[in-house]
Design an enzyme around this catalytic site. Structure first.
Site, mmCIF file in Angstrom:
data_model
loop_
_atom_site.group_PDB
_atom_site.id
_atom_site.type_symbol
_atom_site.label_atom_id
_atom_site.label_comp_id
_atom_site.label_asym_id
_atom_site.label_seq_id
_atom_site.Cartn_x
_atom_site.Cartn_y
_atom_site.Cartn_z
ATOM 1 N N GLU A 143 8.426 -2.430 6.675
ATOM 2 C CA GLU A 143 9.249 -1.669 5.725
ATOM 3 C C GLU A 143 10.721 -1.761 6.071
ATOM 4 O O GLU A 143 11.463 -0.789 5.961
ATOM 5 C CB GLU A 143 8.804 -0.204 5.677
ATOM 6 C CG GLU A 143 7.395 -0.061 5.153
ATOM 7 C CD GLU A 143 7.076 1.372 4.771
ATOM 8 O OE1 GLU A 143 7.902 1.970 4.064
ATOM 9 O OE2 GLU A 143 6.024 1.873 5.157
ATOM 10 N N GLY B 173 0.864 -1.170 0.000
ATOM 11 C CA GLY B 173 0.000 0.000 0.000
ATOM 12 C C GLY B 173 0.894 1.211 0.000
ATOM 13 O O GLY B 173 2.038 1.124 0.444
ATOM 14 N N HIS B 174 0.419 2.339 -0.529
ATOM 15 C CA HIS B 174 1.270 3.527 -0.565
ATOM 16 C C HIS B 174 1.404 4.089 0.851
ATOM 17 O O HIS B 174 0.714 3.645 1.760
ATOM 18 C CB HIS B 174 0.697 4.563 -1.538
ATOM 19 C CG HIS B 174 -0.637 5.082 -1.106
ATOM 20 N ND1 HIS B 174 -0.765 6.181 -0.299
ATOM 21 C CD2 HIS B 174 -1.881 4.610 -1.330
ATOM 22 C CE1 HIS B 174 -2.039 6.382 -0.057
ATOM 23 N NE2 HIS B 174 -2.738 5.447 -0.663
ATOM 24 N N ASN B 175 2.302 5.075 1.006
ATOM 25 C CA ASN B 175 2.468 5.674 2.331
ATOM 26 C C ASN B 175 1.141 6.254 2.805
ATOM 27 O O ASN B 175 0.504 7.002 2.078
ATOM 28 C CB ASN B 175 3.526 6.787 2.273
ATOM 29 C CG ASN B 175 4.909 6.223 2.011
ATOM 30 O OD1 ASN B 175 5.135 5.020 2.149
ATOM 31 N ND2 ASN B 175 5.828 7.087 1.628
ATOM 32 N N GLY B 176 0.748 5.887 4.009
ATOM 33 C CA GLY B 176 -0.501 6.419 4.540
ATOM 34 C C GLY B 176 -1.690 5.515 4.259
ATOM 35 O O GLY B 176 -2.833 5.900 4.508
ATOM 36 N N GLY C 245 -2.260 2.776 5.768
ATOM 37 C CA GLY C 245 -2.630 2.107 7.015
ATOM 38 C C GLY C 245 -1.801 0.872 7.290
ATOM 39 O O GLY C 245 -2.009 0.185 8.281
ATOM 40 N N LYS C 246 -0.806 0.614 6.429
ATOM 41 C CA LYS C 246 -0.074 -0.634 6.617
ATOM 42 C C LYS C 246 0.816 -0.630 7.867
ATOM 43 O O LYS C 246 0.918 -1.641 8.546
ATOM 44 C CB LYS C 246 0.702 -1.032 5.361
ATOM 45 C CG LYS C 246 1.649 -0.004 4.794
ATOM 46 C CD LYS C 246 2.104 -0.489 3.433
ATOM 47 C CE LYS C 246 3.340 0.188 2.897
ATOM 48 N NZ LYS C 246 3.462 1.626 3.010
ATOM 49 N N SER C 247 1.404 0.540 8.164
ATOM 50 C CA SER C 247 2.236 0.577 9.369
ATOM 51 C C SER C 247 1.396 0.536 10.635
ATOM 52 O O SER C 247 1.809 -0.019 11.655
ATOM 53 C CB SER C 247 3.127 1.809 9.366
ATOM 54 O OG SER C 247 4.308 1.523 8.655
#
Lengths: 279, 264, 289
Positions: free
Chosen positions: A166, A40-43, A45-47
């Site tokens: 990441e 998913g791109h930054n933001g 929700g993956k982190s």
């Protein structure tokens, strides 16, 4: 069907003081022994999801179960012992003043006896190929080496799951390769479950399964072949697709015959040759 | 900056390097007291020879050690001059107008400068021969009895070791930010004081922001790795007190006895 | 403005037990208007080189000629601002250099240091903010309230605001997601072309070197090992492999195809479109025969 080691059911989460949901009705399962990539791109929700799996956030609604422990205050330390996490910034997770001290840190926290600790520190560093660096200080190590030490610190605790948040995004190509090779090797040696949160295609395309997150929700889920078939859709989400997929697309426009979507260059080269030239 | 020796560790092999950090810490502590026993040429002579012996045993290049003293040479010189001009004891040596220099002043100045120099040399030896983490371990172990008095010994030691761990990282960071701002036309080295103080802001703010971010991420990583305070923690590093450690302290007692005998 | 490095050597902490040789015998010229890629592994000396391009480091041997200024070993130069005004450097993770209360003030910091009037600096900030892909309302926000990607763009605008003649980029897209990476590289390339800037890109990405650079330098163990056009250097993958470097995916694919088919395409392709074109041509040749 293998048993699920992680199950997430209808989870919602907002950061304190925010109205927008960082995770919105997320449901997913992770099977024991699988390699799952979450992209998913930054933001996207993956982190946030990664941190939740380690009990650093709790869901507002919904349930999370990890290694048969429900995600609750009373079990959080049990969960952390079974799910080891490698973070993005190699510097900001290196606690010890030397390599061996850092690997020992998690063991010390869990009250492992000294003799066992000495053995495990050595064994884990051996497994990530960093045994020669026992007494090195972190600022003399490359990013890839630091991440391998972080992995050694995780496996020293003999976890069931290893979560890479990441973990390769700040590394140079050589460091990235080092880290991925190490994880792959570890996974082969024992029945580890690997979850890697990434936007590195190389990393994602080697997974057993990919989950695409967008705006806090699960957008798609499938094998790498299925996911990368989405091509344009992924690019619109700010992601990329592997080179063979891109090339196939362009070649088809030029009337080449390419039967299916290949993820490896080798397969595509062969297909290109046999169905278009060798006639 | 690069020639600074304070707080630097030189990883060599020597009898001094191999001592238990607790022995070295106690030794330094004792030495600081013992130094004050010296009060005449003989006793200062003994002290100087003893210090040279320590340096010899540490295998540290004396020229490197002395070149590292440059930053403090001025303080020592200043102390010397202060005594020369302010002490009015003994015979008058010089009398140039208002400047009167007495024999007592010269002696006092020389002794006090020497004492200062020896103290700096011996304490530098501690950091040069002991890795910072060993010093921390030694301190933690020596302070352990104070835990009963509610002194947070484990937390202090952890804080110290984390600071040590991050000093090089933050130094690198300072260098990088400084260069980035110089590239944007910042000037850290010239202009009036007021301007120079202002010029530091573009350096300090990014440094603080990044240090806070690091601290936050580090705290998360520590928690993820199961850190929950000193309770129930085991220790990876164990200290071993050996015969040579006791010997070092006995040597210090012998020095004290010699000085006691030699002082007037 | 040309930049020339002549037999440059640099040692860190020279004259102490901690001395370390970073680069030696480095000579090359960066002619005005060129897009130069510098590739090599971490520790190959790339970062040391770029710090010589605006006199942040003084060589310990040899000299660096920047326009009409000569920076040589052993000679302390005064007033290096004139050099730094012309050579803008975007360091790795440039968002770490932000410090002002507002984005606008941060972008203006560089120009004002170089004596540009505040009004003019603000004007530049306004036009740059949209150029780096942010909206004008960001100008009055605190840079610390922005996302990582936005901070990166603000920091880049802060360097561009100095209107340098030479732009040095040290891994400007490290840590960004694929979309961000592409947008930022495309922006630099447009700038390079529209304003005739000399651009020096330090990168690990062979793809970027292939896509954007006119010239390429390969660094290894502190020395320049290869220099030439990307197309030429990438046609000899074995030589690059000797320095632990790979070729772009496109080139790797082409070599694989050539190995399997025994055919040789007319040129080493640097973009996916070129490759498709060459393959189509080869196919047509086959059919015509």
């Amino acid at each position: 069907m293998k048993e699920n080691i992680i199950s997430i059911n209808h989870v919602h989460f907002r950061y304190p003081g925010q109205t927008v949901y960082a995770l919105k009705d997320v449901s997913l399962n992770v099977a024991k022994g699988e390699w799952l990539a979450i992209v998913g791109h930054n933001g996207s929700g993956k982190s946030t999801l990664a941190k939740m799996l380690n009990g650093l956030h709790y869901p507002e609604e919904g349930q999370v179960t990890i290694c048969n422990f429900p995600l609750k205050d009373e079990f959080v330390w049990d969960i952390r012992r079974r799910l080891g996490m490698v973070f993005q910034n190699p510097d900001n997770q290196f606690v010890g003043t030397t390599v061996q001290d850092d690997v020992a840190f998690g063991l010390e926290n869990n009250g492992i006896p000294h003799e066992v600790m000495v053995e495990r520190v050595k064994a884990s560093l051996q497994r990530v190929g960093m045994l020669d660096f026992l007494n090195q200080e972190p600022h003399h190590l490359s990013g890839g080496q630091k991440q391998r030490v972080a992995i050694a610190g995780v496996i020293a605790l003999q976890p069931d799951i290893i979560l890479l948040d990441e973990a390769t995004s700040m590394l140079d190509p050589r460091g990235r390769e080092e880290v991925l090779r190490t994880v792959r090797q570890l996974k082969e040696e024992q029945d580890l479950t690997v979850i890697s949160i990434t936007h590195d295609l190389e990393e994602a395309s080697r997974a057993d399964r990919i989950i695409v997150l967008n705006k806090g929700s699960v957008y798609r889920e499938g094998t790498p072949e299925e996911i990368f078939q989405l091509n344009e859709e992924l690019i619109k989400l700010g992601l990329d697709v592997p080179f063979p997929v891109k090339l196939s697309e362009i070649l088809r426009l030029q009337d080449f015959e390419i039967a299916s979507n290949y993820l490896s260059e080798e397969e595509l080269v062969r297909e290109l040759w046999t169905s278009n030239f060798k006639k | 900056m690069e020639k600074m020796i304070f707080g630097r560790y030189l990883p060599l092999q020597s009898p001094v390097h191999e001592l238990d950090p607790r022995a070295k810490l106690l030794f330094i502590f004792g030495f600081v007291i013992v130094v004050f026993l010296a009060n005449n040429i003989l006793s200062y002579g003994i002290l100087a020879v003893f210090t040279l012996l320590c340096i010899y045993l540490s295998r540290i290049n004396i020229r490197f050690l002395l070149s590292g003293l440059k930053p403090v040479i001025w303080i020592i010189a200043f102390t010397f001059l202060l005594h020369i001009f302010l002490t009015k004891e003994g015979d008058l040596l010089f009398n140039i107008g208002f400047l009167k220099i007495y024999e007592g002043g010269v002696r006092q100045g020389a002794f006090i400068s020497l004492r200062f120099l020896l103290l700096i040399l011996v304490t530098s030896l501690l950091t040069l021969t002991t890795s910072p983490i060993s010093i921390t371990d030694g301190l933690e172990s020596l302070l352990n009895p104070f835990k009963k008095l509610k002194l947070p010994v484990h937390e202090l030691a952890l804080m110290m070791s984390i600071s040590l761990r991050f000093i090089p990282t933050l130094m690198d960071e300072t260098d990088k930010i400084m260069k980035a701002q110089i590239a944007r036309g910042a000037d850290f080295s010239s202009g009036p004081i007021k301007e120079r103080v202002k010029a530091v802001v573009p350096l300090l703010i990014p440094l603080f922001v990044s240090a806070f971010k690091r601290a936050e991420e580090l705290a998360v990583a520590m928690e993820a790795r199961g850190y929950r305070g000193g309770e129930g923690r085991t220790k990876y590093r164990l200290l071993h007190w050996q015969g040579k450690d006791s010997a070092a302290l006995v040597l210090l007692l012998v020095l004290a006895a010699l000085l006691w005998w030699a002082r007037s | 403005m040309d930049i020339q490095l002549q037999e440059v050597e640099y040692r860190y902490a020279a004259g102490t037990p901690f001395e370390r040789l970073a680069i030696e015998d480095v000579s090359f010229t960066i002619p005005e208007g060129v897009f130069l890629a510098v590739v090599g592994h971490t520790g190959s000396g790339k970062s040391t080189i770029i710090q010589h391009l605006n006199a942040l480091l003084r060589p310990t041997k040899g000299q660096v000629v920047i326009g009409d200024r000569v920076i040589s070993a052993g000679k302390k130069e005064k007033n290096l601002k004139s050099v730094r005004k012309k050579v803008g450097t975007v360091f790795q993770f440039p968002e770490h250099q932000l410090f002002e209360e507002t984005v606008e003030k941060d972008i203006c910091y560089g120009p004002i240091n170089f004596g540009i009037p505040e009004e003019e600096a603000k004007k530049r900030a306004r036009s740059l903010i949209s150029q780096v892909g942010l909206s004008e309302e960001v100008l009055q926000k605190s840079p610390f309230d922005l996302s990582g990607g936005q901070m990166r763009r603000v920091a880049i605008a802060g360097v561009l605001a100095m209107e340098p003649e030479v732009l040095v980029l040290d891994e400007p897209t490290a840590g960004l997601d694929p979309r961000g990476r592409k947008e930022i590289m495309d922006m630099f390339y447009t700038l390079h072309q529209e304003h005739g800037l000399s651009t020096i890109l330090v990168t690990h990405s062979m793809e970027d070197a292939a896509l954007y650079a006119d010239e390429m330098i390969v660094m290894h163990k502190g020395r320049v090992q290869k220099q030439g056009k990307p197309r030429d250097l990438f046609s000899q993958p074995d030589e690059l492999a000797a320095f632990g470097l790979s070729v772009p995916e496109v080139v790797r694919f082409q070599h694989r195809f050539e190995a399997l088919s025994g055919m040789k395409l007319d040129r080493t392709c640097l973009t996916i479109e070129e490759l498709a074109e060459e393959l189509a041509r080869a196919k047509k040749r086959g059919e015509d025969r």
